[in-house]
Scaffold this motif. Structure first.
Motif, PDB file in Angstrom:
ATOM      1  N   TYR A 228      -4.994   2.332  -7.049  1.00 36.87           N
ATOM      2  CA  TYR A 228      -5.806   1.467  -6.203  1.00 36.87           C
ATOM      3  C   TYR A 228      -5.520   1.718  -4.721  1.00 36.87           C
ATOM      4  O   TYR A 228      -4.391   2.040  -4.331  1.00 36.87           O
ATOM      5  CB  TYR A 228      -5.541  -0.002  -6.508  1.00 36.87           C
ATOM      6  N   PHE A 230      -6.002  -0.632  -1.295  1.00 41.05           N
ATOM      7  CA  PHE A 230      -6.201  -2.045  -0.987  1.00 41.05           C
ATOM      8  C   PHE A 230      -6.786  -2.196   0.417  1.00 41.05           C
ATOM      9  O   PHE A 230      -6.292  -1.595   1.375  1.00 41.05           O
ATOM     10  CB  PHE A 230      -4.879  -2.802  -1.099  1.00 41.05           C
ATOM     11  N   GLU A 241      -9.521  -4.868  -3.844  1.00 41.73           N
ATOM     12  CA  GLU A 241      -8.939  -3.702  -4.493  1.00 41.73           C
ATOM     13  C   GLU A 241     -10.023  -2.668  -4.780  1.00 41.73           C
ATOM     14  O   GLU A 241     -11.086  -3.010  -5.290  1.00 41.73           O
ATOM     15  CB  GLU A 241      -8.260  -4.108  -5.804  1.00 41.73           C
TER      16      GLU A 241
END
Length: 270
Positions: A228, A230, A241
Motif C-alpha cells: 500500500y 498511504f 490507502e
C-alpha cells in the motif's frame, strides 16, 4: 486613485513576476525573506506615488535585499549540480554532474547511518534528520561553503532513525516516523527552525518508510515492503490507502507526482 495594501495601508507598487501578484513594499520585503529565490523576480512598477517615512524605510531595506540577491546570483553564474551521498564514515561524497562527474570527499562530524530517506535539499542547504547514532539531532549542510552550518537537537519530537523527510515547497519539512516508533508525522519550520508534533497515526507501521512526497495538498507515504501507498491529507488529516501491485524496498520521486520504486529482484515500477 492609488490602490492600497489592506494589511499595511501602503501603495501596491511592486510585482512578483513569479507569483504574478502586486504587493506593497512591506509585503514585498516579507515575500523576499520567505521566498528568497523570488527576489530577482520582484520589480518596482509604480515609482510616482508619494511615500511616507515607513515606506521609504521598507524600500531602502528591500533595495538592499534585492541587490544582495543579485550579487549572489551574479557571483554564481556558473552553477553546478551535485549528487549528495552520505556514508557511515562521518562524511559525504559530492559528485559534480556538471563538471565531468568530479568526486569530492568531505569529512563531517555527524553519523549519517540510517538517514537514507531523511535528507532534504532546499536551495543551497541540505537538511538531515536523526540517524542511528544521533536520533535526537538534525544538521544543516551548506553547498556554498561545503560544510555543516548547524547541528542542533530535535527538541519537542521523538526523532529516530530512518525518518522519511520531504519538503512542502513553502515553510515546512514533513517528517514521517523514525525507528523505533513509526506512528507519527512531525514537521520542521525552515524559517523558525522549530519542530512540531503534527499528527499521531491510528496505527504503527511495522517498518520504516522508503519515501515520502507532498503532492497537491497530500503527503504520500511509501512503506518498506508493503502493498500500500498511504495518502495523508494535510488539511483535514484523513488517510486513504492505495493498493499497489508489488512491494517496494526503495523509492524516490521528483515531487511532480510519479513515485519510482525498486522492488525485489532488481525490478522497477513507476
Amino acid at each position: 486613485m492609488t490602490t492600497k495594501c489592506t494589511k499595511h495601508s501602503k501603495t501596491l507598487k511592486y510585482i512578483c513576476h513569479k507569483c504574478n501578484i502586486l504587493m506593497c513594499s512591506a509585503c514585498t520585503l516579507d515575500h523576499c525573506k520567505q521566498q528568497l529565490d523570488h527576489t530577482i523576480h520582484c520589480e518596482l512598477v509604480d515609482n510616482n506615488s508619494n511615500n511616507n517615512n515607513n515606506e521609504n524605510k521598507d524600500e531602502s531595506q528591500l533595495s538592499k535585499t534585492i541587490q544582495n540577491k543579485l550579487t549572489i546570483d551574479n557571483n554564481n553564474n556558473n552553477k553546478s549540480s551535485y549528487i549528495f551521498s552520505t556514508h557511515r564514515q562521518r562524511g559525504v561524497t559530492l559528485i559534480n554532474t556538471t563538471n565531468n562527474n568530479v568526486i569530492e570527499q568531505i569529512k563531517l562530524d555527524y553519523d549519517f547511518h540510517c538517514t537514507t530517506s531523511s535528507i532534504v535539499s532546499i536551495g543551497e542547504h541540505i537538511y538531515v534528520f536523526g540517524g542511528q547514532g544521533n536520533p535526537l539531532k538534525w544538521v544543516r549542510f551548506s553547498m556554498r561553503s561545503k560544510s555543516i552550518e548547524l547541528i542542533a537537537n530535535t527538541e519537542v519530537i521523538e526523532g529516530g532513525a530512518f525518518i522519511a523527510a520531504c519538503y512542502d515547497g513553502q515553510d515546512h519539512i514533513y517528517l514521517m516516523g523514525g525507528n523505533p516508533r513509526n506512528d507519527r508525522i512531525d514537521r520542521f519550520n525552515i524559517r523558525t527552525l522549530q519542530f512540531e508534533a503534527y499528527h499521531k497515526l491510528p496505527w504503527v507501521f511495522d517498518d520504516c518508510q522508503v519515501s515520502t512526497m507532498i503532492y497537491k495538498g497530500s503527503l504520500y507515504i511509501v512503506p518498506y515492503d508493503d502493498l500500500y501507498v498511504f495518502e495523508f491529507n494535510l488539511a483535514n488529516k484523513t488517510i486513504v490507502e492505495h493498493r499497489i501491485a508489488t512491494c517496494a524496498i526503495s523509492a524516490c520521486n521528483d515531487g511532480n507526482g510519479p513515485i519510482h520504486q525498486i522492488q525485489r529482484r532488481n525490478q522497477t515500477i513507476d
